[in-house]
Design a protein around this motif. Structure first.
Motif, PDB file in Angstrom:
ATOM      1  N   PRO A 180       1.796 -26.829   4.657  1.00 50.39           N
ATOM      2  CA  PRO A 180       2.872 -27.808   4.905  1.00 50.39           C
ATOM      3  C   PRO A 180       2.394 -29.244   5.070  1.00 50.39           C
ATOM      4  O   PRO A 180       3.091 -30.175   4.652  1.00 50.39           O
ATOM      5  CB  PRO A 180       3.532 -27.288   6.183  1.00 50.39           C
ATOM      6  N   ASP A 229      13.008 -21.469   1.702  1.00 52.04           N
ATOM      7  CA  ASP A 229      13.455 -21.043   3.034  1.00 52.04           C
ATOM      8  C   ASP A 229      13.359 -19.523   3.162  1.00 52.04           C
ATOM      9  O   ASP A 229      13.966 -18.796   2.368  1.00 52.04           O
ATOM     10  CB  ASP A 229      14.901 -21.496   3.250  1.00 52.04           C
ATOM     11  N   PRO A 242       8.472 -30.320   6.418  1.00 47.23           N
ATOM     12  CA  PRO A 242       8.172 -28.979   5.917  1.00 47.23           C
ATOM     13  C   PRO A 242       8.765 -27.913   6.828  1.00 47.23           C
ATOM     14  O   PRO A 242       8.724 -28.012   8.050  1.00 47.23           O
ATOM     15  CB  PRO A 242       6.637 -28.935   5.935  1.00 47.23           C
ATOM     16  N   GLY A 243       9.327 -26.867   6.213  1.00 46.94           N
ATOM     17  CA  GLY A 243       9.921 -25.773   6.961  1.00 46.94           C
ATOM     18  C   GLY A 243       8.944 -24.629   7.149  1.00 46.94           C
ATOM     19  O   GLY A 243       7.780 -24.691   6.738  1.00 46.94           O
ATOM     20  N   PRO A 244       9.410 -23.532   7.760  1.00 55.84           N
ATOM     21  CA  PRO A 244       8.522 -22.416   8.074  1.00 55.84           C
ATOM     22  C   PRO A 244       8.014 -21.647   6.862  1.00 55.84           C
ATOM     23  O   PRO A 244       7.057 -20.889   6.973  1.00 55.84           O
ATOM     24  CB  PRO A 244       9.390 -21.516   8.967  1.00 55.84           C
ATOM     25  N   GLU A 285       6.689 -22.909   4.135  1.00 59.56           N
ATOM     26  CA  GLU A 285       5.766 -23.695   3.315  1.00 59.56           C
ATOM     27  C   GLU A 285       4.332 -23.162   3.343  1.00 59.56           C
ATOM     28  O   GLU A 285       3.842 -22.708   4.373  1.00 59.56           O
ATOM     29  CB  GLU A 285       5.742 -25.147   3.784  1.00 59.56           C
ATOM     30  N   THR A 323      14.847 -17.576   5.034  1.00 61.31           N
ATOM     31  CA  THR A 323      16.142 -16.950   5.303  1.00 61.31           C
ATOM     32  C   THR A 323      17.037 -16.882   4.067  1.00 61.31           C
ATOM     33  O   THR A 323      18.105 -16.268   4.118  1.00 61.31           O
ATOM     34  CB  THR A 323      16.889 -17.690   6.429  1.00 61.31           C
ATOM     35  N   THR A 363      17.803 -23.236  -0.210  1.00 63.93           N
ATOM     36  CA  THR A 363      16.521 -23.632  -0.777  1.00 63.93           C
ATOM     37  C   THR A 363      15.658 -22.409  -1.070  1.00 63.93           C
ATOM     38  O   THR A 363      15.640 -21.443  -0.299  1.00 63.93           O
ATOM     39  CB  THR A 363      15.768 -24.581   0.166  1.00 63.93           C
ATOM     40  N   ASP A 386       8.005 -22.293  -3.896  1.00 64.58           N
ATOM     41  CA  ASP A 386       9.049 -23.192  -3.406  1.00 64.58           C
ATOM     42  C   ASP A 386      10.072 -23.589  -4.465  1.00 64.58           C
ATOM     43  O   ASP A 386      10.927 -24.433  -4.210  1.00 64.58           O
ATOM     44  CB  ASP A 386       8.418 -24.443  -2.791  1.00 64.58           C
ATOM     45  N   ASP A 446      13.444 -33.817  -2.337  1.00 67.37           N
ATOM     46  CA  ASP A 446      12.665 -32.583  -2.286  1.00 67.37           C
ATOM     47  C   ASP A 446      11.210 -32.923  -2.547  1.00 67.37           C
ATOM     48  O   ASP A 446      10.896 -33.923  -3.194  1.00 67.37           O
ATOM     49  CB  ASP A 446      13.165 -31.582  -3.349  1.00 67.37           C
TER      50      ASP A 446
END
Length: 272
Positions: free
Chosen positions: A9, A218, A2-4, A6, A220, A215, A264, A69
């Motif tokens: 997460p 994300d 899991p990224g930031p 989520e 960013t 994604t 997401d 995913d």
């Protein structure tokens, strides 16, 4: 991992770890008993879930699984659905050929401490390939800008996806490259937490988790990219476009929507 961006997460991580444990094994590690041992090693997961693994446990001497995913099929305060989309490779013998496959599993969880508990597995059941396909289905299968994972690919090949969905994919692919997560199979039958039928099992919706290589989840990823994709989906005929932000406008008051489930991915639904 899991990224930031989520929400919850560890809920996704819990689901993914179970699917990885079920669908990967070394030479000689096939069978339900070995799968149960792998699940038990995770700690806090009911080994009885092995009986619900279905296509994750083919007859094979060894297997490798890679998660493409993990997206929410629904997330509430005390329950969740995580759709784990994966590739899987198997070999019937140590020196035999490798067969590519994969599936999508709707992993159900309930809130618990210290980690959420997996309560059920619902693997995709796409159905057999159709003898003939519509021109739109054939075009989608041939379009390199539309990335379909195994279960979604099988959905299109089965002929069970409405042309409204397929034509929208083709329209969007003129401007965007997109990675689809779920089309028909592997998605909850009802909109999570309700008794309202989802458009996905009817073959009238698709979800996108990556746009132009970025994604949706994300932080960013440029907002204009995702928002532009959502507006393009509406222009392509979708009556119900969900994503990480509430957009204004639309041809109907509720054409655009957002909630925790759709932070997401972008949902693109059709009513016919």
């Amino acid at each position: 991992m899991p990224g930031p961006g989520e929400i919850q997460p560890d809920v996704k991580l819990r689901a993914v770890q179970l699917i990885e444990a079920l669908g990967s094994w070394p030479p000689g590690g096939s069978g339900a008993a070995a799968a149960g041992a792998r699940v038990a090693a995770l700690g806090g997961v009911d080994t009885a879930l092995v009986s619900q693994a279905g296509p994750l446990l083919p007859t094979a001497d060894q297997a490798a699984l890679q998660v493409i995913d993990a997206q929410y099929g629904g997330i509430l305060a005390d329950s969740a659905s995580v759709l784990v989309v994966c590739d899987q490779w198997t070999a019937a013998s140590p020196t035999g050929p490798v067969t590519a496959g994969g599936t999508t599993v709707d992993v159900r969880l309930s809130a618990a401490a210290p980690r959420w508990t997996v309560t059920a597995l619902h693997p995709a059941a796409p159905g057999a390939a159709a003898g003939s396909l519509s021109a739109a289905a054939s075009s989608v299968l041939a379009d390199s800008r539309i990335e379909l994972p195994p279960a979604a690919l099988a959905d299109v090949r089965s002929g069970s996806v409405h042309d409204s969905v397929l034509q929208a994919m083709l329209t969007l692919a003129r401007t965007y490259s997109m990675s689809v997560s779920v089309v028909r199979s592997g998605h909850p039958l009802d909109v999570f937490g309700t008794t309202r039928p989802s458009d996905h099992p009817l073959g009238r919706a698709f979800d996108v988790w990556r746009i132009n290589g970025r994604t949706v989840v994300d932080p960013t990823t440029p907002q204009d990219l995702v928002d532009g994709f959502m507006r393009a989906a509406a222009a392509a005929g979708s009556y119900n476009v969900g994503g990480p932000r509430q957009l204004s406008g639309g041809t109907t008051p509720n054409q655009f929507f957002t909630d925790d489930t759709h932070h997401d991915h972008v949902h693109v639904g059709f009513n016919s």
